[in-house]
Design a protein around this motif. Structure first.
Motif, PDB file in Angstrom:
ATOM      1  N   GLY A 193       0.820  -1.206   0.000  1.00 45.36           N
ATOM      2  CA  GLY A 193       0.000   0.000   0.000  1.00 45.36           C
ATOM      3  C   GLY A 193       0.855   1.258   0.000  1.00 45.36           C
ATOM      4  N   VAL A 194       0.249   2.355   0.414  1.00 42.84           N
ATOM      5  CA  VAL A 194       0.938   3.648   0.475  1.00 42.84           C
ATOM      6  C   VAL A 194       0.957   4.108   1.929  1.00 42.84           C
ATOM      7  CG1 VAL A 194       0.321   4.270  -1.883  1.00 42.84           C
ATOM      8  CG2 VAL A 194      -1.221   4.869  -0.007  1.00 42.84           C
ATOM      9  N   PRO A 195       1.870   5.022   2.276  1.00 44.64           N
ATOM     10  CA  PRO A 195       1.945   5.485   3.672  1.00 44.64           C
ATOM     11  C   PRO A 195       0.638   6.122   4.123  1.00 44.64           C
ATOM     12  CG  PRO A 195       3.905   6.142   2.448  1.00 44.64           C
ATOM     13  CD  PRO A 195       2.937   5.603   1.446  1.00 44.64           C
ATOM     14  N   ALA A 196       0.326   5.922   5.384  1.00 41.38           N
ATOM     15  CA  ALA A 196      -0.902   6.480   5.947  1.00 41.38           C
ATOM     16  C   ALA A 196      -0.683   7.959   6.256  1.00 41.38           C
ATOM     17  CB  ALA A 196      -1.292   5.720   7.206  1.00 41.38           C
ATOM     18  N   THR A 197      -1.329   8.796   5.484  1.00 45.20           N
ATOM     19  CA  THR A 197      -1.234  10.242   5.686  1.00 45.20           C
ATOM     20  C   THR A 197      -2.502  10.818   6.290  1.00 45.20           C
ATOM     21  OG1 THR A 197      -1.977  10.580   3.396  1.00 45.20           O
ATOM     22  CG2 THR A 197       0.399  10.507   3.800  1.00 45.20           C
ATOM     23  N   ASP A 218      -6.151  -9.077   3.332  1.00 42.88           N
ATOM     24  CA  ASP A 218      -6.132  -9.311   1.889  1.00 42.88           C
ATOM     25  C   ASP A 218      -6.092  -7.953   1.194  1.00 42.88           C
ATOM     26  OD1 ASP A 218      -6.458 -10.028  -0.736  1.00 42.88           O
ATOM     27  OD2 ASP A 218      -8.102 -11.419  -0.379  1.00 42.88           O
ATOM     28  N   MET A 219      -4.869  -7.486   0.919  1.00 44.28           N
ATOM     29  CA  MET A 219      -4.704  -6.163   0.313  1.00 44.28           C
ATOM     30  C   MET A 219      -5.294  -6.109  -1.094  1.00 44.28           C
ATOM     31  SD  MET A 219      -3.175  -4.201   2.543  1.00 44.28           S
ATOM     32  CE  MET A 219      -2.437  -2.897   1.538  1.00 44.28           C
ATOM     33  N   GLN A 220      -5.196  -7.219  -1.820  1.00 41.18           N
ATOM     34  CA  GLN A 220      -5.755  -7.259  -3.168  1.00 41.18           C
ATOM     35  C   GLN A 220      -7.259  -7.038  -3.139  1.00 41.18           C
ATOM     36  OE1 GLN A 220      -4.072  -7.743  -6.254  1.00 41.18           O
ATOM     37  NE2 GLN A 220      -6.083  -7.089  -6.996  1.00 41.18           N
ATOM     38  N   ALA A 221      -7.939  -7.640  -2.181  1.00 41.90           N
ATOM     39  CA  ALA A 221      -9.390  -7.469  -2.074  1.00 41.90           C
ATOM     40  C   ALA A 221      -9.748  -6.036  -1.708  1.00 41.90           C
ATOM     41  CB  ALA A 221      -9.949  -8.443  -1.030  1.00 41.90           C
ATOM     42  N   LEU A 222      -8.971  -5.417  -0.822  1.00 41.08           N
ATOM     43  CA  LEU A 222      -9.234  -4.019  -0.464  1.00 41.08           C
ATOM     44  C   LEU A 222      -9.035  -3.101  -1.662  1.00 41.08           C
ATOM     45  CD1 LEU A 222      -7.507  -3.740   3.058  1.00 41.08           C
ATOM     46  CD2 LEU A 222      -9.951  -3.963   2.556  1.00 41.08           C
ATOM     47  N   GLN A 223      -7.960  -3.310  -2.411  1.00 48.54           N
ATOM     48  CA  GLN A 223      -7.692  -2.484  -3.581  1.00 48.54           C
ATOM     49  C   GLN A 223      -8.794  -2.631  -4.619  1.00 48.54           C
ATOM     50  OE1 GLN A 223      -5.420  -0.248  -4.325  1.00 48.54           O
ATOM     51  NE2 GLN A 223      -5.884  -0.016  -6.511  1.00 48.54           N
ATOM     52  N   GLN A 224      -9.222  -3.865  -4.857  1.00 47.63           N
ATOM     53  CA  GLN A 224     -10.255  -4.101  -5.861  1.00 47.63           C
ATOM     54  C   GLN A 224     -11.570  -3.444  -5.466  1.00 47.63           C
ATOM     55  OE1 GLN A 224      -9.680  -5.808  -8.820  1.00 47.63           O
ATOM     56  NE2 GLN A 224     -11.664  -4.896  -9.352  1.00 47.63           N
ATOM     57  N   PHE A 334      -0.967  -1.390  -4.345  1.00 52.05           N
ATOM     58  CA  PHE A 334      -2.329  -1.055  -3.925  1.00 52.05           C
ATOM     59  C   PHE A 334      -2.388   0.416  -3.531  1.00 52.05           C
ATOM     60  CE2 PHE A 334      -1.125  -5.364  -2.363  1.00 52.05           C
ATOM     61  CZ  PHE A 334      -1.751  -6.089  -3.365  1.00 52.05           C
ATOM     62  N   PRO A 335      -2.378   1.316  -4.528  1.00 53.51           N
ATOM     63  CA  PRO A 335      -2.274   2.752  -4.232  1.00 53.51           C
ATOM     64  C   PRO A 335      -3.504   3.340  -3.551  1.00 53.51           C
ATOM     65  CG  PRO A 335      -2.669   2.378  -6.575  1.00 53.51           C
ATOM     66  CD  PRO A 335      -2.416   1.035  -5.975  1.00 53.51           C
ATOM     67  N   LEU A 336      -4.617   2.645  -3.522  1.00 56.68           N
ATOM     68  CA  LEU A 336      -5.818   3.171  -2.881  1.00 56.68           C
ATOM     69  C   LEU A 336      -5.937   2.768  -1.417  1.00 56.68           C
ATOM     70  CD1 LEU A 336      -8.432   2.572  -5.736  1.00 56.68           C
ATOM     71  CD2 LEU A 336      -7.177   4.668  -5.186  1.00 56.68           C
TER      72      LEU A 336
END
Length: 420
Positions: A193-197, A218-224, A334-336
Motif C-alpha cells: 500500500g501507500v503510507p498512511a497520511t 487481503d490487500m488485493q481485495a481491499l484495492q479491488q 495497492f495505491p488506494l
C-alpha cells in the motif's frame, strides 16, 4: 503469483505443518502406491531373466517391518507428546505451535507409520500370490530401500528428539519465527500500500463484527473494492490487533453518506480474524512470546536468570536484523490503500517489558538488560534509541525499588547513564 494467493498458500502450508495427521497420511498413501507400483511393473515390465527372489524371504522382511514399525511409531508419538508438554510447561504456551511444527519429528513419525502400512499391505499382497518374479524383485528392492530409510531416519531422529522441547531449542525456534516475520515485514512494511497520511474528517469507519485477533489482511481485495467503488481506504487494524464489535478495521473516504451493506461486508471480509495470534504475519507476537519466556524463567517457581539473559541477547540480535533488512522500494501495488507502519517503540515495549518488570530484583539480569538497551541506543536509529533509553529509565526506576544493596544500585546506575 499474486500476494493474496501466496499468503493463502503459505497459511495453508503452515496449518498443515501443525496437523500431526497430514504427513503420516501422505506417507501411508505413498506406501500403498509403492506396493501398487510393484504390481504394475510385474504386469507391464518384461525384464529379461529377472533375479529370482523367493516369496518366503520377502514375507520374512515384511513381517519384521510390520511388527516392529508399529511399536516404533507408538514410541515416537509418546516421545513427541512428552517434548510438546515440556515446551509448554517450561517456556510459554504460545510457543507450542513452533514446537509442534518441527519438521524432523513429523517426518520421522510419518516414515515409521508409512513403513508399517507398507509392510502390512505388501505382506497381504505376497501371501495372496499377487506377484510373479518381476513383482517380487521390485517389492524386494522397495523393502530394502524402506529399511534403509527407516534406519537412517531413526538415527537422525533420536538426536533431534533429545533436543525437542528443551528450553534452548524452543528459544531458537521462537527467534527464527520472529526473524522470518520481520524479514517479510521489512521488505514490504506497507504491504504493497501507500503510507498512511490520514483521511478527511468525514471518513467513515468499517467496524469489526466479531471478537478475535487480526491475523491477515487481503490487500488485493481491499484495492479491488476501493477501485470498483471509487474509495480511498486507510487500514486501522494491523495483524495482531485485538478486535471487538465496534472497533474500526479501516476508515473509508469517498463513500458519501454511507457505505452499502455489501461493500462494507466485502471490506470487512478482507480481514481474517482468528481466536489467537499467529507468528507468520505478526512480528510483534514473536517478540511477546520471547518476552513471556524470559518472564516465566524469572518467576520464583523457575528461578532461571540464565534463560532471561539468553532471551535478551536474542532480542538484540532481532532488532539488529530489523535495521539490516532494507525495505524493497517499488511502486505500490495497492495505491488506494493507506497502511500505517509499526512503531519501533511498540516493538521495544513488547520485547522488554516482562524482563524489565520481573528482572528488576536480579543484578545479573538488570545489568545484561542495560547493556542490551545501550547497544540498541547505539545502532544509529533515533526512534529505536529513544525507545531504548526510555525503557532503560523504567528499568532503573524499578530496580531502585527492589534492590537493597547500594553497591548493586550504583553499578546499575553507572550502566544506565547512557539514558540520561
Amino acid at each position: 503469483m499474486p500476494d493474496a494467493l501466496a499468503s493463502w498458500l503459505r497459511r495453508r502450508l503452515l496449518d498443515l505443518r501443525q496437523r500431526l495427521w497430514a504427513k503420516p497420511l501422505a506417507a501411508c498413501v505413498l506406501s500403498v502406491m509403492g506396493v501398487g507400483l510393484a504390481w504394475m511393473l510385474d504386469a507391464e515390465w518384461l525384464m529379461k531373466d529377472p533375479p529370482e527372489v523367493s516369496a518366503d524371504s520377502i514375507e520374512s522382511l515384511l513381517s519384521i517391518m510390520a511388527s516392529s514399525m508399529l511399536v516404533i511409531a507408538i514410541f515416537a508419538a509418546g516421545a513427541m507428546v512428552s517434548a510438546y508438554a515440556s515446551a509448554s510447561n517450561n517456556s510459554s504456551p504460545r510457543s507450542f505451535p513452533l514446537v509442534l511444527a518441527d519438521d524432523s519429528s513429523q517426518n520421522a513419525y510419518s516414515i515409521f507409520v508409512g513403513a508399517f502400512i507398507f509392510g502390512v499391505v505388501g505382506l497381504v499382497a505376497v501371501e495372496n500370490s499377487s506377484f510373479d518374479t518381476v513383482g517380487r524383485f521390485v517389492l524386494f528392492i522397495e523393502t530394502a530401500l524402506v529399511f534403509a530409510l527407516v534406519i537412517l531416519t531413526f538415527v537422525r531422529w533420536v538426536d533431534r528428539i533429545a533436543r525437542l522441547g528443551r528450553q534452548g531449542n524452543t528459544n531458537q525456534r521462537a527467534e527464527e519465527a520472529v526473524t522470518a516475520a520481520i524479514r517479510r515485514y521489512r521488505r514490504a512494511p506497507l504491504r504493497g500500500g501507500v503510507p498512511a497520511t490520514g483521511l478527511p474528517p468525514d471518513a467513515l469507519a468499517v467496524e469489526a463484527d466479531e471478537v478475535g485477533f487480526v491475523c491477515a489482511i487481503d490487500m488485493q481485495a481491499l484495492q479491488q473494492c476501493a477501485a470498483d467503488h471509487h474509495l480511498q481506504l486507510e487500514v486501522a487494524a494491523l495483524p495482531g490487533a485485538f478486535m471487538v464489535p465496534g472497533r474500526p478495521l479501516l476508515r473509508v473516504a469517498g463513500a458519501g453518506q454511507g457505505l452499502p451493506g455489501n461493500v462494507a461486508a466485502s471490506l470487512r471480509g478482507a480481514f481474517r480474524i482468528a481466536q489467537s495470534r499467529e507468528f507468520d504475519g505478526d512480528p510483534r507476537f514473536g517478540l511477546v512470546v520471547l518476552s513471556e519466556i524470559a518472564g516465566r524463567a524469572l518467576s520464583p517457581a523457575v528461578n532461571d536468570p540464565g534463560t532471561a539473559i539468553d532471551v535478551t541477547g536474542r532480542l538484540v540480535r532481532i532488532f539488529v536484523r530489523w535495521l539490516q533488512t532494507a525495505p524493497e522500494v517499488d511502486a505500490p501495488d495497492f495505491p488506494l490503500v493507506q497502511v500505517p507502519e509499526l512503531a519501533l517503540s511498540d516493538l521495544v515495549e513488547d520485547a522488554f517489558t516482562a524482563i524489565v518488570r520481573d528482572g528488576a530484583g536480579s543484578l545479573e539480569v538488570s545489568c545484561r538488560l542495560m547493556k542490551a538497551l545501550q547497544t540498541l541506543a547505539s545502532l544509529g536509529n533515533e526512534e529505536l534509541a529513544a525507545a531504548a533509553r526510555a525503557k532503560a529509565r523504567e528499568a532503573l526506576a524499578l530496580a531502585e525499588l527492589r534492590m537493597e544493596l547500594p553497591a548493586h544500585l550504583e553499578r546499575l546506575r553507572s550502566l544506565a547513564s547512557f539514558a540520561d
